[in-house]
Design a protein around this motif. Structure first.
Motif, PDB file in Angstrom:
ATOM      1  N   ILE A  12       0.836  -1.199   0.000  1.00 48.71           N
ATOM      2  CA  ILE A  12       0.000   0.000   0.000  1.00 48.71           C
ATOM      3  C   ILE A  12       0.872   1.251   0.000  1.00 48.71           C
ATOM      4  N   ILE A  13       0.810   1.995  -1.104  1.00 52.84           N
ATOM      5  CA  ILE A  13       1.555   3.246  -1.230  1.00 52.84           C
ATOM      6  C   ILE A  13       0.548   4.377  -1.406  1.00 52.84           C
ATOM      7  N   ILE A  14       0.594   5.327  -0.505  1.00 52.23           N
ATOM      8  CA  ILE A  14      -0.362   6.427  -0.521  1.00 52.23           C
ATOM      9  C   ILE A  14       0.081   7.524  -1.472  1.00 52.23           C
ATOM     10  N   ALA A  15      -0.823   7.906  -2.365  1.00 51.81           N
ATOM     11  CA  ALA A  15      -0.610   9.102  -3.181  1.00 51.81           C
ATOM     12  C   ALA A  15      -0.885  10.288  -2.265  1.00 51.81           C
ATOM     13  N   MET A  16       0.178  10.976  -1.869  1.00 55.27           N
ATOM     14  CA  MET A  16       0.086  11.984  -0.800  1.00 55.27           C
ATOM     15  C   MET A  16      -0.593  13.254  -1.280  1.00 55.27           C
ATOM     16  N   TYR A  17      -1.457  13.804  -0.414  1.00 56.15           N
ATOM     17  CA  TYR A  17      -2.166  15.031  -0.735  1.00 56.15           C
ATOM     18  C   TYR A  17      -1.235  16.244  -0.673  1.00 56.15           C
ATOM     19  N   ALA A  18      -1.572  17.260  -1.465  1.00 58.69           N
ATOM     20  CA  ALA A  18      -0.884  18.543  -1.372  1.00 58.69           C
ATOM     21  C   ALA A  18      -1.290  19.220  -0.063  1.00 58.69           C
ATOM     22  N   LEU A  34       1.643  15.269   7.957  1.00 62.75           N
ATOM     23  CA  LEU A  34       0.891  14.256   7.213  1.00 62.75           C
ATOM     24  C   LEU A  34       1.763  13.040   6.921  1.00 62.75           C
ATOM     25  N   ALA A  35       3.002  13.280   6.512  1.00 59.86           N
ATOM     26  CA  ALA A  35       3.914  12.166   6.238  1.00 59.86           C
ATOM     27  C   ALA A  35       4.150  11.331   7.499  1.00 59.86           C
ATOM     28  N   ARG A  36       4.317  12.001   8.640  1.00 58.33           N
ATOM     29  CA  ARG A  36       4.511  11.280   9.903  1.00 58.33           C
ATOM     30  C   ARG A  36       3.273  10.449  10.256  1.00 58.33           C
ATOM     31  N   HIS A  37       2.112  10.991   9.987  1.00 60.38           N
ATOM     32  CA  HIS A  37       0.869  10.260  10.228  1.00 60.38           C
ATOM     33  C   HIS A  37       0.862   8.939   9.466  1.00 60.38           C
ATOM     34  N   TYR A  38       1.304   8.970   8.225  1.00 59.65           N
ATOM     35  CA  TYR A  38       1.278   7.748   7.421  1.00 59.65           C
ATOM     36  C   TYR A  38       2.336   6.740   7.875  1.00 59.65           C
ATOM     37  N   VAL A  39       3.444   7.232   8.395  1.00 57.39           N
ATOM     38  CA  VAL A  39       4.417   6.319   9.010  1.00 57.39           C
ATOM     39  C   VAL A  39       3.760   5.587  10.172  1.00 57.39           C
ATOM     40  N   ASN A  40       3.056   6.343  11.001  1.00 60.64           N
ATOM     41  CA  ASN A  40       2.420   5.758  12.187  1.00 60.64           C
ATOM     42  C   ASN A  40       1.337   4.750  11.826  1.00 60.64           C
ATOM     43  N   VAL A  41       0.661   4.957  10.698  1.00 58.84           N
ATOM     44  CA  VAL A  41      -0.373   4.021  10.248  1.00 58.84           C
ATOM     45  C   VAL A  41       0.258   2.697   9.809  1.00 58.84           C
ATOM     46  N   GLY A  42       1.442   2.774   9.205  1.00 60.47           N
ATOM     47  CA  GLY A  42       2.140   1.554   8.811  1.00 60.47           C
ATOM     48  C   GLY A  42       2.064   1.184   7.345  1.00 60.47           C
ATOM     49  N   VAL A  43       1.844   2.182   6.476  1.00 60.79           N
ATOM     50  CA  VAL A  43       1.818   1.892   5.039  1.00 60.79           C
ATOM     51  C   VAL A  43       3.229   1.645   4.522  1.00 60.79           C
ATOM     52  N   LYS A  44       3.320   1.189   3.262  1.00 61.42           N
ATOM     53  CA  LYS A  44       4.617   0.832   2.687  1.00 61.42           C
ATOM     54  C   LYS A  44       5.379   2.052   2.169  1.00 61.42           C
ATOM     55  N   GLY A  45       4.641   3.032   1.610  1.00 57.07           N
ATOM     56  CA  GLY A  45       5.353   4.157   1.036  1.00 57.07           C
ATOM     57  C   GLY A  45       4.447   5.304   0.656  1.00 57.07           C
ATOM     58  N   LEU A  67       9.012  17.827  -1.508  1.00 61.35           N
ATOM     59  CA  LEU A  67       9.799  16.601  -1.422  1.00 61.35           C
ATOM     60  C   LEU A  67      10.859  16.697  -0.334  1.00 61.35           C
ATOM     61  N   GLU A  68      11.513  17.823  -0.238  1.00 59.04           N
ATOM     62  CA  GLU A  68      12.529  17.995   0.801  1.00 59.04           C
ATOM     63  C   GLU A  68      11.928  17.814   2.187  1.00 59.04           C
ATOM     64  N   ALA A  69      10.727  18.352   2.383  1.00 58.42           N
ATOM     65  CA  ALA A  69      10.057  18.209   3.678  1.00 58.42           C
ATOM     66  C   ALA A  69       9.713  16.747   3.956  1.00 58.42           C
ATOM     67  N   VAL A  70       9.217  16.050   2.939  1.00 56.08           N
ATOM     68  CA  VAL A  70       8.897  14.632   3.099  1.00 56.08           C
ATOM     69  C   VAL A  70      10.145  13.841   3.475  1.00 56.08           C
ATOM     70  N   GLY A  76      14.036   6.834   4.958  1.00 58.58           N
ATOM     71  CA  GLY A  76      14.442   5.569   5.546  1.00 58.58           C
ATOM     72  C   GLY A  76      13.320   4.827   6.250  1.00 58.58           C
ATOM     73  N   GLU A  77      12.188   5.492   6.476  1.00 59.32           N
ATOM     74  CA  GLU A  77      11.062   4.850   7.143  1.00 59.32           C
ATOM     75  C   GLU A  77       9.994   4.388   6.161  1.00 59.32           C
ATOM     76  N   LEU A  78       9.850   5.100   5.064  1.00 58.60           N
ATOM     77  CA  LEU A  78       8.906   4.743   4.011  1.00 58.60           C
ATOM     78  C   LEU A  78       9.619   4.793   2.666  1.00 58.60           C
ATOM     79  N   ALA A  79       9.160   3.982   1.730  1.00 58.95           N
ATOM     80  CA  ALA A  79       9.645   4.104   0.348  1.00 58.95           C
ATOM     81  C   ALA A  79       8.997   5.346  -0.260  1.00 58.95           C
TER      82      ALA A  79
END
Length: 305
Positions: A12-18, A34-45, A67-70, A76-79
């Motif tokens: 499961i790779i999330i297409a991240m919102y703007a 938002l990126a940290r939230h998805y790490v906590n959920v446990g998605v692949k990338g 991208l720099e912020a992401v 190293g935590e998400l693809a």
């Protein structure tokens, strides 16, 4: 065999919102949250800067900042797959090289938009990006917005290159998905694009999925994936039906992305409204969106039971 670890992209790779502030400018703080939230959920990338990420509505400078912020937050935590498609090849190459410089895991691109391009033009467009970095490349096939129909012959030619590791297929034909998988070979990744047919895509050969509605209900897509992996197809179908019920309600609003962002705001993740010409959700529709959010949260709770 591709000289890359393709397994890290499967799932499961999330297409991240703007993410924007109240003035409509990119909010780097919201991007990181938002990126940290998805790490906590446990998605692949994460898939950054695609259709859901409003990449085509942002300047190259804004896309780089996002991208720099992401990468600062989740490297190293998400693809992290970066969509670098742009109207010009020059800008796409610039974004590709930037993606490599900040440590992204892969790049991806649609054909150039607006002009009706020949297969030779699209091939050249993609090849310039591929040759500009050492990163693996994922084709993004979405003919309903680009007007370009990727042929199996062009896909086969592109997939023969070591750097071309997969295709995100957002057309609605699972037959086409299966044909692309067969053309690319067993270690060539195929990502299901239409969220409403995630299970169908997986059943016919997709290695995972990249989707926009994943962002408000990743737990439900992870549940479908878990059931599929465990061979529990009837239960997987039931969860896909629940997801499709939600997607149908989202599509009935004036703005799919507006509704998704409004739902996240109700959960304490304020990422602003979509950038025009994409519409926000009007105040009069918020009660409807609130009820939909409650339904999603109820399904998520059930998925964990």
């Amino acid at each position: 065999m591709k000289p890359y670890d393709v397994d890290k992209f499967k799932g499961i790779i999330i297409a991240m919102y703007a993410c924007y502030d109240e003035h409509g400018d990119v909010s780097l703080a919201a991007v990181k949250k938002l990126a940290r939230h998805y790490v906590n959920v446990g998605v692949k990338g994460l898939y950054v800067g695609g259709s859901t990420g409003e990449g085509m509505l942002q300047s190259a400078a804004e896309r780089k900042l996002v991208l720099e912020a992401v990468m600062e937050e989740v490297r190293g935590e998400l693809a992290v797959i970066v969509h670098v498609g742009a109207p010009s090849t020059r800008e796409s190459v610039e974004l590709s090289q930037h993606a490599e410089s900040v440590g992204a895991d892969a790049i991806s691109a649609v054909p150039a938009i607006y002009y009706r391009l020949s297969p030779a033009s699209v091939e050249k467009h993609w090849q310039e990006m591929i040759d500009s970095t050492s990163l693996p490349f994922i084709i993004y096939h979405i003919p309903q917005t680009t007007g370009f129909q990727l042929s199996t012959s062009l896909l086969t030619k592109m997939a023969a290159q070591e750097k071309v590791i997969g295709v995100k297929i957002s057309s609605e034909s699972t037959y086409e998905l299966q044909q692309f998988k067969a053309a690319g070979g067993p270690d060539f990744l195929v990502f299901n694009g239409p969220d409403e047919q995630y299970l169908a895509g997986r059943s016919i050969g997709a290695d995972g999925g990249i989707g926009g509605t994943y962002g408000i209900m990743p737990e439900l897509f992870m549940k479908i994936e878990q059931c599929f992996a465990d061979g529990q197809m009837e239960e997987a179908r039931e969860w896909q039906f629940r997801v499709n019920e939600i997607i149908s309600e989202l599509l009935a609003t004036v703005s799919l992305y507006g509704a998704c962002k409004a739902i996240l705001k109700l959960r304490g993740l304020d990422i602003g409204a979509p950038r025009l010409p994409l519409l926000p959700i009007p105040d009069g529709d918020m009660e409807r969106v609130s009820k939909l959010n409650a339904k999603i949260l109820s399904y998520i709770a059930q998925s964990r039971a």
